[in-house]
Motif scaffolding. Structure first.
Motif, PDB file in Angstrom:
ATOM      1  N   ILE B 278      -1.152 -55.072 -83.986  1.00  0.00           N
ATOM      2  CA  ILE B 278      -2.266 -54.177 -83.664  1.00  0.00           C
ATOM      3  C   ILE B 278      -1.777 -53.068 -82.744  1.00  0.00           C
ATOM      4  O   ILE B 278      -1.104 -53.335 -81.748  1.00  0.00           O
ATOM      5  CB  ILE B 278      -3.392 -54.955 -82.945  1.00  0.00           C
ATOM      6  CG1 ILE B 278      -3.817 -56.177 -83.770  1.00  0.00           C
ATOM      7  CG2 ILE B 278      -4.565 -54.034 -82.637  1.00  0.00           C
ATOM      8  CD1 ILE B 278      -4.678 -57.162 -82.981  1.00  0.00           C
ATOM      9  N   LEU B 279      -2.152 -51.828 -83.095  1.00  0.00           N
ATOM     10  CA  LEU B 279      -1.888 -50.700 -82.198  1.00  0.00           C
ATOM     11  C   LEU B 279      -3.278 -50.257 -81.739  1.00  0.00           C
ATOM     12  O   LEU B 279      -3.957 -49.515 -82.440  1.00  0.00           O
ATOM     13  CB  LEU B 279      -1.171 -49.595 -82.978  1.00  0.00           C
ATOM     14  CG  LEU B 279      -0.807 -48.322 -82.219  1.00  0.00           C
ATOM     15  CD1 LEU B 279       0.184 -48.624 -81.107  1.00  0.00           C
ATOM     16  CD2 LEU B 279      -0.220 -47.300 -83.188  1.00  0.00           C
ATOM     17  N   PRO B 280      -3.731 -50.738 -80.594  1.00  0.00           N
ATOM     18  CA  PRO B 280      -5.168 -50.663 -80.284  1.00  0.00           C
ATOM     19  C   PRO B 280      -5.616 -49.412 -79.548  1.00  0.00           C
ATOM     20  O   PRO B 280      -6.806 -49.224 -79.312  1.00  0.00           O
ATOM     21  CB  PRO B 280      -5.362 -51.888 -79.376  1.00  0.00           C
ATOM     22  CG  PRO B 280      -4.048 -52.006 -78.646  1.00  0.00           C
ATOM     23  CD  PRO B 280      -2.979 -51.472 -79.568  1.00  0.00           C
ATOM     24  N   ASP B 281      -4.672 -48.525 -79.158  1.00  0.00           N
ATOM     25  CA  ASP B 281      -5.032 -47.516 -78.160  1.00  0.00           C
ATOM     26  C   ASP B 281      -5.494 -46.183 -78.725  1.00  0.00           C
ATOM     27  O   ASP B 281      -5.825 -45.280 -77.950  1.00  0.00           O
ATOM     28  CB  ASP B 281      -3.838 -47.278 -77.224  1.00  0.00           C
ATOM     29  CG  ASP B 281      -2.674 -46.628 -77.956  1.00  0.00           C
ATOM     30  OD1 ASP B 281      -2.499 -46.916 -79.171  1.00  0.00           O
ATOM     31  OD2 ASP B 281      -1.952 -45.830 -77.341  1.00  0.00           O
ATOM     32  N   ILE B 304       1.753 -51.912 -77.187  1.00  0.00           N
ATOM     33  CA  ILE B 304       1.168 -51.132 -76.093  1.00  0.00           C
ATOM     34  C   ILE B 304       1.907 -49.804 -76.029  1.00  0.00           C
ATOM     35  O   ILE B 304       3.095 -49.775 -75.703  1.00  0.00           O
ATOM     36  CB  ILE B 304       1.364 -51.870 -74.744  1.00  0.00           C
ATOM     37  CG1 ILE B 304       0.944 -53.337 -74.842  1.00  0.00           C
ATOM     38  CG2 ILE B 304       0.665 -51.116 -73.615  1.00  0.00           C
ATOM     39  CD1 ILE B 304      -0.527 -53.573 -74.785  1.00  0.00           C
ATOM     40  N   ASP B 305       1.214 -48.699 -76.327  1.00  0.00           N
ATOM     41  CA  ASP B 305       1.917 -47.430 -76.483  1.00  0.00           C
ATOM     42  C   ASP B 305       1.408 -46.303 -75.597  1.00  0.00           C
ATOM     43  O   ASP B 305       1.839 -45.160 -75.708  1.00  0.00           O
ATOM     44  CB  ASP B 305       1.865 -46.999 -77.956  1.00  0.00           C
ATOM     45  CG  ASP B 305       2.923 -45.955 -78.287  1.00  0.00           C
ATOM     46  OD1 ASP B 305       4.098 -46.178 -77.897  1.00  0.00           O
ATOM     47  OD2 ASP B 305       2.588 -44.933 -78.909  1.00  0.00           O
ATOM     48  N   SER B 306       0.435 -46.587 -74.714  1.00  0.00           N
ATOM     49  CA  SER B 306      -0.021 -45.562 -73.768  1.00  0.00           C
ATOM     50  C   SER B 306      -0.720 -46.245 -72.609  1.00  0.00           C
ATOM     51  O   SER B 306      -0.976 -47.445 -72.651  1.00  0.00           O
ATOM     52  CB  SER B 306      -0.968 -44.558 -74.454  1.00  0.00           C
ATOM     53  OG  SER B 306      -2.151 -45.217 -74.873  1.00  0.00           O
ATOM     54  N   ALA B 316      -4.929 -57.341 -73.313  1.00  0.00           N
ATOM     55  CA  ALA B 316      -4.686 -58.067 -74.560  1.00  0.00           C
ATOM     56  C   ALA B 316      -4.741 -59.573 -74.335  1.00  0.00           C
ATOM     57  O   ALA B 316      -5.342 -60.315 -75.121  1.00  0.00           O
ATOM     58  CB  ALA B 316      -3.324 -57.665 -75.133  1.00  0.00           C
ATOM     59  N   ILE B 317      -4.117 -60.024 -73.245  1.00  0.00           N
ATOM     60  CA  ILE B 317      -4.100 -61.470 -72.950  1.00  0.00           C
ATOM     61  C   ILE B 317      -5.528 -61.995 -72.759  1.00  0.00           C
ATOM     62  O   ILE B 317      -5.911 -63.031 -73.319  1.00  0.00           O
ATOM     63  CB  ILE B 317      -3.227 -61.747 -71.703  1.00  0.00           C
ATOM     64  CG1 ILE B 317      -1.743 -61.531 -72.060  1.00  0.00           C
ATOM     65  CG2 ILE B 317      -3.453 -63.154 -71.175  1.00  0.00           C
ATOM     66  CD1 ILE B 317      -0.799 -61.539 -70.857  1.00  0.00           C
ATOM     67  N   PHE B 334       6.074 -53.537 -76.021  1.00  0.00           N
ATOM     68  CA  PHE B 334       5.924 -52.335 -75.187  1.00  0.00           C
ATOM     69  C   PHE B 334       6.789 -51.224 -75.790  1.00  0.00           C
ATOM     70  O   PHE B 334       7.964 -51.456 -76.086  1.00  0.00           O
ATOM     71  CB  PHE B 334       6.392 -52.621 -73.761  1.00  0.00           C
ATOM     72  CG  PHE B 334       5.565 -53.654 -73.039  1.00  0.00           C
ATOM     73  CD1 PHE B 334       4.329 -53.317 -72.501  1.00  0.00           C
ATOM     74  CD2 PHE B 334       6.015 -54.962 -72.900  1.00  0.00           C
ATOM     75  CE1 PHE B 334       3.562 -54.271 -71.825  1.00  0.00           C
ATOM     76  CE2 PHE B 334       5.251 -55.920 -72.232  1.00  0.00           C
ATOM     77  CZ  PHE B 334       4.024 -55.570 -71.685  1.00  0.00           C
ATOM     78  N   SER B 335       6.192 -50.030 -75.945  1.00  0.00           N
ATOM     79  CA  SER B 335       6.973 -48.978 -76.601  1.00  0.00           C
ATOM     80  C   SER B 335       6.760 -47.589 -75.997  1.00  0.00           C
ATOM     81  O   SER B 335       7.142 -46.600 -76.592  1.00  0.00           O
ATOM     82  CB  SER B 335       6.637 -48.931 -78.102  1.00  0.00           C
ATOM     83  OG  SER B 335       5.279 -48.616 -78.292  1.00  0.00           O
ATOM     84  N   ASP B 336       6.177 -47.525 -74.809  1.00  0.00           N
ATOM     85  CA  ASP B 336       5.851 -46.203 -74.259  1.00  0.00           C
ATOM     86  C   ASP B 336       6.659 -45.907 -72.995  1.00  0.00           C
ATOM     87  O   ASP B 336       6.553 -46.630 -71.998  1.00  0.00           O
ATOM     88  CB  ASP B 336       4.348 -46.152 -73.931  1.00  0.00           C
ATOM     89  CG  ASP B 336       3.931 -44.780 -73.390  1.00  0.00           C
ATOM     90  OD1 ASP B 336       4.485 -43.764 -73.863  1.00  0.00           O
ATOM     91  OD2 ASP B 336       3.081 -44.741 -72.490  1.00  0.00           O
TER      92      ASP B 336
END
Lengths: 430, 430
Positions: B278-281, B304-306, B316-317, B334-336
């Motif tokens: 999921i990319l939720p942002d 998590i991207d932002s 998320a947890i 984590f990718s941001d």
């Protein structure tokens, strides 16, 4: 595109030679060789290679067969036509034809004499005995070969990628040093690092870095081959082997006391200008300067190669003042155990009081400290010295008792003859 | 030995292409392309390249002719036979034949559609308009070309030696980062740095460094070409363009609110396991998770991207716990804006509480900060986004108001529909 020809050519090498030219040596060896060839050609001298860092067991690290191949390769070398042309035609220290025709003829016919190699207690005993002007030419290639075979032994354990990162780090470290040196106005610094270099290619890289980073402030290299190829100045004057051998040949204490001055008297006849550099520490700087003839005070400068360098320079300055000389017109070359911080400190302290110059050695061409596990590439203290002349042992005291060499009884005699008092020990880094 | 053939060959290149393969792109573009090709093939989308770092005037730095040549070169590319074989035959995330035959046929015939290029106010306006599954393939090559042309423009001012020291420093820096990462047990980290890489060769070097330095802890690269050549895993799932376009196509606020879930419902049909990320942002993580259908909580994890990454992960947890899921079985990627210290901090905090993984981007493949005068090689914030779909503007909010894109009125509408409250701004580094 893979260059198949190059790859095949590389693979068919019997060895990868470390020393590929007779002039892959320090310039002062050639100057001294010419002086010896003229003044003491028939002296029988024995040079011996000594690893002062006993913890590095070279005989365990380096294969004897490989070592012999490298030494044999040096014996197959002759001065090439281009090298001869460069030595004959070049201007050194502003002087043309520094090398006399008879000496050039000798050099063009020179092949290095046999070596003697044994293993003992994890170390190699490598000695060269013969006519002084011939055996003395072994010093630099022998050191460079042992240093580089040790590097290769350690590098052989690394992966391709680890090698790349290793050199990236070493390059970064050296460049950062050069950037610090750039901040010093009127710096004059030369490469003196042939003898303890990590490898030939690395020294060559270091010299290029100095050229690019320092421009005119980089005054040249002691290495003739690199000076020739990179079209820069070859640098150097004379070393301890001259007073050590002259001293060993002295028949009386009186002759012994005069031996260091005799060396410089011979030198005085041959050279002028920047080549008139005093190396005063062979048997203690204080006593040497106190007993020096007045004409020596007229020489261009002094090289400080042992003991506390600032103390040595202050001693020299006082000596010049006592002899009515203007120290600001004199050159002081620091060449012992230098790294950037020490260079900066000495430059700050003596810049303006004398002309200052630096001969930067091992930590220019072999600073791989901490770059591999176990610090296996850290430089170590390998020397190759004249240990006897016409059967008599040589002695060196220097301004640091940790650097004294020779039989204990002879050291005691020399200390008495040269009236050397208390000396303070300085750690020998490299 | 100079390899004359190679040298001549290099000199006769018309250009030195930056992007030499259609799969020199992120793996998730291919996954998304397949999904779009199946679900929304006829949507007309416009992608636009935007330099968020206005102070870097790309149109002054980069020659328009060169830029056009590079873009034209990409238009000449087709999937090679070997690339097609690799895509068809490889196992991705443990699954064979992830790409359907009809999609592979589309990809094998794909040539990138025309681009539109204009200069305005020191920047390039570069847009791609056409069928969604075709124009979306421009994103990564367009970014990589602009990034690398900028690198080249700066590098062209350096000497040969300066270049060598530059890369030595960059290598040393990256290796030191990798050595810090080695200290983290059970790290899982992948290369996500294609889009803002310094250059293709540098990304390839960085990937090799990660392979050698981290072994199994390096889980792969987002770059398909490098994954293929280096025989490692291609990594990635999906990105904001899917919800952004689905949202733009929504006819009512109600449809708009459901659009992000619609994307994932389509994805749910196609993929399972590690691809269910999921990319939720896109329109605010809090609201997205609160309104999410229960089946989404069964997905493998969240990227998590932002926004503040720790806050995102805690959110998320809590969400998983609320939905009766065990967070320790869930994956958080984590990718941001990651660099080593941030990675270490997040790893320490979340390791053991969830499965943690990192998608390391710009500061893996383009950390040349401070390495040239004027910091001319520092990475900058270049993005290439879908800006409209079937003529309607797209909007992205994200969890960081500094990253919001779209017309102001539309942003306001989206904020209302998605009930986005106060957001705290986080500096966008890259």
């Amino acid at each position: 595109m893979v260059d198949i020809a190059t790859r095949v050519y590389n693979h068919k090498w019997k060895i990868d030679p470390i020393v590929r030219s007779l002039i892959d040596t320090d310039f002062y060896k050639l100057l001294m060789c010419q002086s010896i060839f003229r003044n003491r050609p028939d002296t029988t001298v024995c040079f011996s290679l000594i690893n002062r860092t006993r913890s590095i067991r070279l005989a365990d690290l380096i294969d004897e067969g490989e070592l012999r191949e490298q030494l044999d390769h040096v014996r197959s070398l002759r001065l090439s036509r281009g090298e001869g042309t460069w030595l004959r035609g070049n201007t050194f220290y502003g002087k043309r034809q520094m090398f006399r025709p008879d000496f050039m003829e000798f050099l063009e016919n020179l092949r290095l004499p046999p070596y003697h190699l044994e293993k003992r207690d994890g170390q190699y005993e490598l000695t060269f005995e013969g006519r002084w002007p011939e055996v003395m030419m072994w010093e630099i290639p022998a050191l460079a070969i042992l240093m580089e075979l040790r590097s290769r032994a350690v590098l052989a354990t690394l992966g391709r990628f680890e090698l790349q990162v290793l050199y990236a780090r070493a390059m970064t470290r050296l460049w950062e040093k050069i950037e610090k040196l750039r901040e010093m106005p009127d710096l004059r610094i030369a490469d003196f690092g042939t003898r303890r270099r990590h490898s030939f290619l690395w020294q060559d890289w270091a010299v290029q870095a100095m050229i690019e980073g320092l421009g005119e402030r980089f005054t040249g290299t002691s290495n003739c081959l690199i000076a020739m190829r990179r079209d820069i100045e070859a640098i150097g004057t004379n070393a301890h082997e001259l007073p050590m051998v002259y001293a060993a040949l002295a028949d009386t204490d009186q002759e012994l006391r005069q031996a260091p001055y005799r060396v410089l008297a011979d030198w005085h006849e041959e050279h002028d200008g920047n080549l008139r550099m005093i190396l005063p520490d062979t048997y203690g700087t204080e006593g040497f300067l106190a007993g020096a003839p007045d004409w020596l005070a007229g020489w261009t400068g002094i090289r400080i190669d042992s003991g506390d360098p600032a103390t040595g320079a202050e001693t020299a300055i006082r000596w010049w003042q006592d002899r009515g000389e203007d120290p600001t017109k004199k050159l002081v070359i620091f060449s012992d155990g230098l790294d950037v911080d020490k260079i900066a400190e000495l430059h700050r302290r003596f810049h303006g009081r004398v002309k200052v110059s630096f001969g930067w050695g091992t930590l220019l061409t072999n600073d791989f400290r901490g770059l591999v596990a176990g610090d296996g590439l850290a430089p170590f203290s390998l020397v190759c010295k004249a240990v006897s002349a016409n059967g008599r042992p040589t002695v060196k005291l220097s301004d640091n008792p940790a650097k004294a060499t020779g039989p204990a009884a002879e050291i005691a005699r020399y200390r008495r003859v040269f009236d050397v008092g208390q000396q303070s020990a300085v750690d020998v880094v490299v």
